[in-house]
Write a protein that holds these residues in place. Structure first.
Motif, PDB file in Angstrom:
ATOM      1  N   LYS A   1       0.820  -1.202   0.000  1.00 30.63           N
ATOM      2  CA  LYS A   1       0.000   0.000   0.000  1.00 30.63           C
ATOM      3  C   LYS A   1       0.855   1.254   0.000  1.00 30.63           C
ATOM      4  CE  LYS A   1      -3.466   2.485   2.711  1.00 30.63           C
ATOM      5  NZ  LYS A   1      -4.312   2.492   3.931  1.00 30.63           N
ATOM      6  N   SER A   2       1.838   1.345   0.884  1.00 25.38           N
ATOM      7  CA  SER A   2       2.658   2.552   0.972  1.00 25.38           C
ATOM      8  C   SER A   2       3.458   2.753  -0.300  1.00 25.38           C
ATOM      9  CB  SER A   2       3.587   2.475   2.184  1.00 25.38           C
ATOM     10  OG  SER A   2       4.441   1.350   2.101  1.00 25.38           O
TER      11      SER A   2
ATOM     12  N   LEU B   1       2.633   1.763  -3.468  1.00 25.54           N
ATOM     13  CA  LEU B   1       1.777   2.234  -4.561  1.00 25.54           C
ATOM     14  C   LEU B   1       1.277   3.648  -4.283  1.00 25.54           C
ATOM     15  CD1 LEU B   1       0.684   1.311  -7.271  1.00 25.54           C
ATOM     16  CD2 LEU B   1      -1.391   0.524  -6.118  1.00 25.54           C
ATOM     17  N   GLU B   2       1.090   3.975  -3.032  1.00 21.24           N
ATOM     18  CA  GLU B   2       0.688   5.328  -2.669  1.00 21.24           C
ATOM     19  C   GLU B   2       1.756   6.321  -3.098  1.00 21.24           C
ATOM     20  OE1 GLU B   2      -1.905   6.920   1.107  1.00 21.24           O
ATOM     21  OE2 GLU B   2      -0.192   5.618   1.506  1.00 21.24           O
TER      22      GLU B   2
ATOM     23  N   GLY C   1       1.673   6.860  -6.888  1.00 17.11           N
ATOM     24  CA  GLY C   1       0.614   7.786  -7.273  1.00 17.11           C
ATOM     25  C   GLY C   1       0.932   9.221  -6.918  1.00 17.11           C
TER      26      GLY C   1
ATOM     27  N   LYS D   1      -4.353  10.445  -6.051  1.00 12.88           N
ATOM     28  CA  LYS D   1      -4.688   9.823  -4.786  1.00 12.88           C
ATOM     29  C   LYS D   1      -4.657   8.313  -4.951  1.00 12.88           C
ATOM     30  CE  LYS D   1      -7.463  13.637  -2.970  1.00 12.88           C
ATOM     31  NZ  LYS D   1      -8.783  14.048  -2.425  1.00 12.88           N
ATOM     32  N   LEU D   2      -4.633   7.626  -3.816  1.00 13.00           N
ATOM     33  CA  LEU D   2      -4.479   6.178  -3.860  1.00 13.00           C
ATOM     34  C   LEU D   2      -5.597   5.498  -4.640  1.00 13.00           C
ATOM     35  CD1 LEU D   2      -2.909   3.690  -2.995  1.00 13.00           C
ATOM     36  CD2 LEU D   2      -4.218   3.673  -0.856  1.00 13.00           C
TER      37      LEU D   2
ATOM     38  N   THR E   1      -4.837   5.613  -8.210  1.00  9.17           N
ATOM     39  CA  THR E   1      -3.611   4.870  -8.508  1.00  9.17           C
ATOM     40  C   THR E   1      -3.855   3.371  -8.525  1.00  9.17           C
ATOM     41  OG1 THR E   1      -2.383   6.606  -7.358  1.00  9.17           O
ATOM     42  CG2 THR E   1      -1.203   4.563  -7.850  1.00  9.17           C
ATOM     43  N   GLN E   2      -4.628   2.892  -7.578  1.00  8.64           N
ATOM     44  CA  GLN E   2      -4.765   1.447  -7.458  1.00  8.64           C
ATOM     45  C   GLN E   2      -5.763   0.845  -8.439  1.00  8.64           C
ATOM     46  OE1 GLN E   2      -6.067   0.462  -3.512  1.00  8.64           O
ATOM     47  NE2 GLN E   2      -8.165   1.173  -3.832  1.00  8.64           N
TER      48      GLN E   2
END
Length: 469
Positions: free
Chosen positions: A411-412, A414-415, A418, A424-425, A428-429
């Motif tokens: 998570k961190s 990919l955050e 982005g 924002k996440l 991005t995800q």
């Protein structure tokens, strides 16, 4: 006196949810009174009956908690044909019935209307038995028939408004009305609990009981079950088969709970209650008189609550038919050897909070067991916009460099990818989710990637990237 109730379905189709409610109400009432629940299969409609429908009734009752061996029966109405004919003969011999050879057209011609009932033409003409001669019950000319009903009080029917109704056909076979009465007499039924749609036939049945010299049962007519348009639930129009709900993944406990709320409610401001509470608190005289709305959306919400209340181990067990394709459940899109029980166990707590019926488990976890995800093309088109190719390149590079393949690190990482693009996440995800799972919605992404593993995750993102070339 031992209370004896009966549930008497016909094996002519799938098991109706309204019938399931009636069965449960009879079952609970018998249990509360220390009585007996009798199952009778009314199978005299030979043209429509099928053995598999009878087995379907037994299986459906098993599923909702009325298990084989815990009730008396099943009896079959066809086995009592001799008693039906004997009762018809007694009524004729006592003068309570007479023969008539009038056709429907004859009656209409005499009355001048297709809507008026039989006019008693053959009451005193002395016609005897013979081919085409139907046997009609001689309804009293005066007085009224009072039906003692635990729910509706004492509905009263003037006898002069009840026509001389047929109790045996021209070929000598008794009609359902008489067969039903004789069966209840033979089986010692003391209470008849059924839907209000049968109320118009009740005075006729009560007259038959009295004419045969037996005290009528106590009646209880519960409200009919209707759809959102307040029309009676129909097999032709509505989703009414209990088996369909079972195979979709509704839990028996949720279905039992919901069905018992159709026309009745437990004490307090609550609806989802333990079955023991329903068994203890249900009272026939507290059942509402108005029609009961079968709200599938509400049932679905009930079921979701029941699913979330399961211990995880029980949830995993409950999902097995959909994961393996057993019984009447369609096989999943993966091969048996592709299924990974450990991987499923890892995501089961996540899935349990997100599904409302057990069949939804398959689209939520199929990405774990397939060589490549099933791509939802609409989701692909919606998600893979300008810049998605470069974002996937960056995601691959960042994921390759990870030392620890766990949800928080994913998570961190990919955050951060982005953030470099001002995204924002959530934005991005989205392309990563579609690349890996094939869909825009599903289980939490990063926990899913952790279970899927580094190699399979990177392979799928690279494949999606190539498709964008």
């Amino acid at each position: 006196m031992t209370i004896r109730v009966r549930f008497a379905p016909s094996p002519t189709g799938m098991f109706h949810v309204g019938g399931a409610r009636s069965a449960l109400q009879n079952w609970i009432y018998a249990k509360q009174q220390g009585g007996v629940f009798v199952l009778r299969i009314e199978d005299t409609d030979a043209a429509r009956n099928k053995p598999e429908w009878t087995e379907g009734i037994l299986s459906a009752l098993d599923w909702i908690g009325i298990s084989r061996g815990s009730y008396e029966g099943p009896y079959f109405q066809s086995a009592n044909a001799g008693e039906h004919r004997a009762a018809a003969a007694r009524l004729y011999d006592s003068g309570r019935a007479y023969y008539c050879d009038c056709t429907r057209e004859d009656v209409q011609a005499r009355t001048g209307s297709q809507y008026q009932g039989y006019d008693g033409y053959h009451r005193d003409r002395g016609l005897g038995p013979g081919p085409g001669h139907a046997l009609r019950f001689r309804t009293p000319d005066e007085g009224a028939t009072v039906v003692v009903d635990l729910i509706r009080g004492e509905p009263t029917f003037e006898n002069k408004l009840i026509e001389d109704f047929v109790i045996a056909r021209g070929d000598g076979s008794p009609v359902f009305l008489l067969a039903n009465v004789v069966d209840d007499m033979t089986m010692g039924i003391t209470h008849v609990i059924r839907a209000e749609e049968h109320l118009p036939n009740t005075p006729k049945q009560q007259l038959l009981w009295e004419a045969l010299g037996v005290k009528p049962p106590i009646w209880a007519h519960v409200p009919v079950v209707v759809n959102e348009k307040r029309q009676k639930l129909s097999k032709r129009r509505d989703k009414v088969a209990l088996e369909a709900y079972r195979d979709e993944g509704y839990l028996a406990g949720a279905m039992r709970n919901y069905l018992m709320l159709l026309g009745w409610a437990p004490s307090g401001d609550r609806e989802i209650v333990p079955w023991s509470v329903i068994e203890d608190e249900f009272r026939l005289d507290e059942v509402n008189l108005s029609s009961a709305f079968f709200d599938e959306k509400k049932l679905r919400a009930f079921n979701g609550e029941y699913i979330r209340a399961l211990p995880v181990a029980e949830f995993i067990d409950a999902c097995q038919p959909w994961l393996t394709g057993t019984g009447t459940i369609a096989p999943p899109p993966w091969q048996p050897e592709e299924f990974d029980a450990d991987a499923f166990a890892a995501v089961a707590p996540l899935a349990q909070t997100r599904i409302a019926v057990l069949s939804e488990i398959v689209p939520n976890v199929d990405f774990l067991f397939l060589a490549s995800p099933l791509i939802d093309e609409a989701a692909w088109t919606k998600t893979m916009k300008d810049g998605s190719a470069e974002l996937l390149d960056d995601a691959v590079a960042a994921f390759e460099a990870l030392e620890s393949w766990d949800a928080e690190s994913l998570k961190s990482t990919l955050e951060a990818v982005g953030a470099e693009r001002g995204l924002k996440l959530g934005k991005t995800q989205a392309p990563v989710r579609v690349a890996v799972t094939g869909r825009t919605v599903g289980l939490p992404l990063f926990e899913s990637l952790e279970v899927l593993g580094r190699e399979r995750t990177l392979t799928r993102i690279r494949a999606a990237r190539l498709r964008l070339v």
